[in-house]
Design a protein around this motif. Structure first.
Motif, short mmCIF file in Angstrom:
data_model
loop_
_atom_site.label_atom_id
_atom_site.label_comp_id
_atom_site.label_asym_id
_atom_site.label_seq_id
_atom_site.Cartn_x
_atom_site.Cartn_y
_atom_site.Cartn_z
N GLN A 45 7.27 26.71 87.36
CA GLN A 45 7.45 25.34 86.84
C GLN A 45 7.11 24.34 87.96
O GLN A 45 7.73 24.37 89.04
CB GLN A 45 8.88 25.12 86.37
N SER A 58 6.24 19.39 82.89
CA SER A 58 5.64 20.65 82.46
C SER A 58 6.73 21.69 82.22
O SER A 58 7.73 21.73 82.94
CB SER A 58 4.69 21.18 83.53
N PHE A 79 -3.39 23.97 84.50
CA PHE A 79 -2.58 22.75 84.57
C PHE A 79 -2.96 21.93 85.80
O PHE A 79 -3.16 20.70 85.72
CB PHE A 79 -1.09 23.12 84.60
N ASN A 105 -4.54 18.16 85.34
CA ASN A 105 -3.56 17.09 85.49
C ASN A 105 -3.65 16.47 86.87
O ASN A 105 -3.58 17.16 87.88
CB ASN A 105 -2.15 17.63 85.29
#
Ligand code: C2E
Ligand code: CA
Ligand code: CA
Length: 528
Positions: free
Chosen positions: A290, A506, A517, A521
């Motif tokens: 994460q 996220s 990702f 991003n």
């Protein structure tokens, strides 16, 4: 999946284990009982057959020998008794089982080896004998001299006579069933024997002769003696009540033991520890990462590694469930080692996604800290990481620090390895403040329980403010976890919380998703 659910599962697994073991024990019981009873009955049958063969051979030998002897005596019937008596007496005395020999001339017994001269019509003495036959036999309750002991009379007619003249030799044999009783009484509950001649039978279960028709029919094994009008019947059950009782008892004890063994084996193989070890071997576990962001410029600071268990039949099992299990069952060390190895396997993607200097957060169970292998485990992990690429952050909950006596030394050692320490789930445990003061901690992770209430429960705001201020005073960086809304982001940004993570930015991502990702991003996207 809640803890309650897990316990319900555990209980139902126990019940399923009990039922399965019960079924296995029942099948075992049926198989063992049937096999044992079959073996016993098979052995009995074999023994019966051997006994029959032996008895037939012995009886035939005896009767043939006796018949030969009577043939030898036969010529004496042409002489008077006085001339024959000593010879006759001698032969009777030395022929096993013979009570008397009688010489019969024209249907009249005129000479007895026991009493000498006599004169009695033989059909009066032994009315059932067929004197016309070359050989016949009769069972009789006694003889005039010994009336209470049963005898067998054996008639041998002189060959080559006319129909009317019944001349020949008659032998009376003592009938003792004792030796047969000895032979048959070995294994059976109620063995028996009957000797049948003509319409009568001498048996081991009655003092007197009984009519053949009254003989029991059950469990009778009939042996007809060839060439003689004689049959021997053995009474024995292949399976007695005692056999069945003993077999049932033995099988029951064995099956119970087997069932208990099965139950423990099943429980062991279904135990969470075993399931976890199998999961590790099978490759059920993987790691999700994460992303964690700097609050001020929304740039990516690093990731927190979260262990995942995808069970082939149970589906996704929450770490909130398996981590406490692993801690309780002493499995946390192998689980954490596995986490290390999974992270090492993900290194290529992690290095592709994250720039040098990124934080790599790992959740460490407090019980692992106290494990004697802790230093070695961490050192081996560090050795496999690229030099000076990631800054490791070990996230430890305050709960475990209570038990860890050498926490200070451990934290110092970690710092020497350039590993940072975060106190996880801050605010949810007891007497947490003392640890902040005692230990050199780098980060304080504000539990998502506090973050959740932002904008909803104004009462917690002062607590949250106090935590943030406290962390700052202690020179700790603050991380807010579980950030889900823009309102929470703004609130935390206003209070200068250093780092943030949560679904707003996220969800935890697989290593490949993380690469994607980080590629798409940018910090600019998130600041707006
Ligand atoms: P944690 O360290 O507090 O981890 C954060 C948990 O919050 C994770 O749950 C994560 O998926 C979840 N989360 C993250 N952002 C949000 C959000 O915006 N909203 C909500 N509602 N939840 C969010 P997860 O992965 O289920 O992990 C639960 C706990 O299990 C972790 O709490 C940690 O204590 C433990 N854990 C997970 N992985 C490991 C591990 O590798 N080792 C050890 N020892 N414990 C682990
Ligand atoms: Ca954590
Ligand atoms: Ca938490």
């Amino acid at each position: 999946m809640g803890l309650k659910g897990a316990f319900a599962r555990h209980v139902s697994q126990k019940r399923r284990g009990l039922i399965a073991s019960g079924l296995v024990a029942l099948i075992f019981f049926i198989v063992v009982t049937s096999a044992t009873l079959f073996l016993i009955s098979h052995q009995r049958l074999q023994y019966q057959n051997q006994l029959k063969t032996r008895t037939e051979k012995l009886t035939l030998n005896y009767l043939d020998h006796l018949k030969n002897m009577m043939q030898e005596i036969m010529p004496l019937t042409s002489k008077p008794c006085a001339a024959n008596l000593s010879n006759l007496t001698y032969r009777a005395a030395f022929t096993n089982g013979v009570r008397t020999f009688l010489l019969v001339k024209d249907g009249i017994a005129y000479c007895s080896s026991a009493t000498g001269d006599m004169r009695l019509a033989v059909n009066h003495l032994y009315p059932e004998i067929d004197w016309q036959k070359p050989l016949d036999m009769q069972l009789q309750q006694g003889t005039p001299l010994v009336p209470d002991k049963p005898v067998i009379a054996l008639w041998l007619r002189q060959s080559g006579q006319t129909q009317e003249t019944n001349t020949g030799v008659l032998a009376t044999l003592d009938l003792s069933l004792a030796p047969y009783l000895l032979m048959t009484s070995q294994n059976n509950d109620a063995p028996g024997l009957a000797i049948v001649v003509g319409g009568k039978a001498a048996t081991t279960f009655s003092q007197n002769l009984i009519p053949k028709t009254q003989l029991p029919k059950n469990h009778a094994h009939v042996l007809e003696i060839p060439r003689y009008p004689l049959a021997i019947i053995f009474y024995s059950q292949h399976l007695t009540a005692n056999d069945i009782r003993l077999t049932l008892l033995g099988s029951l004890v064995l099956s119970l033991m087997f069932g208990v063994l099965c139950y423990f084996a099943l429980m062991l193989s279904h135990s969470p520890e075993r399931a976890m070890m199998r999961g590790i071997k099978r490759g059920d576990f993987f790691v999700e990462y994460q992303p964690v962001f700097h609050t001020d410029n929304a740039s990516l600071a690093g990731v927190e590694a979260l262990l995942r268990w995808q069970h082939p039949t149970e589906g996704r099992i929450s770490p909130d469930l398996f981590i406490p299990y692993a801690e309780n069952e002493g499995m946390i060390v192998p689980i954490t080692r596995h986490l290390f190895s999974l992270i090492v396997a993900d290194l290529p993607q992690l290095m592709q996604a994250l720039p040098r200097g990124s934080k790599l957060g790992l959740n460490l169970s407090p019980s692992h800290l106290s494990s004697p292998t802790f230093h070695d485990d961490v050192s081996q992990f560090l050795a496999k990481l690229p030099d000076n690429y990631f800054t490791l952050v070990f996230e430890i909950t305050e709960r475990g620090m209570v038990e860890e006596e050498n926490a200070q030394a451990k934290f110092d050692w970690l710092h020497r390895q350039h590993i940072e320490i975060a106190i996880d789930d801050f605010g949810t445990g007891h007497s947490a403040l003392i640890y902040l003061q005692r230990f050199p901690l780098d980060y304080l992770k504000i539990d998502r329980g506090f973050v959740n209430t932002i904008g909803q429960d104004t009462a917690t705001v002062p607590v949250l403010d106090a935590i943030i201020t406290l962390a700052k005073k202690l020179n700790m960086l603050t991380v807010a976890e579980g950030v889900e809304t823009a309102e929470q982001v703004n609130f935390l940004r206003e209070r200068d919380v250093n780092l943030m993570q949560g679904y707003y930015f996220s969800k935890p991502l697989s290593s490949t998703e993380l690469v994607e990702f980080c590629r798409t991003n940018t910090a600019v996207d998130r600041q707006t």
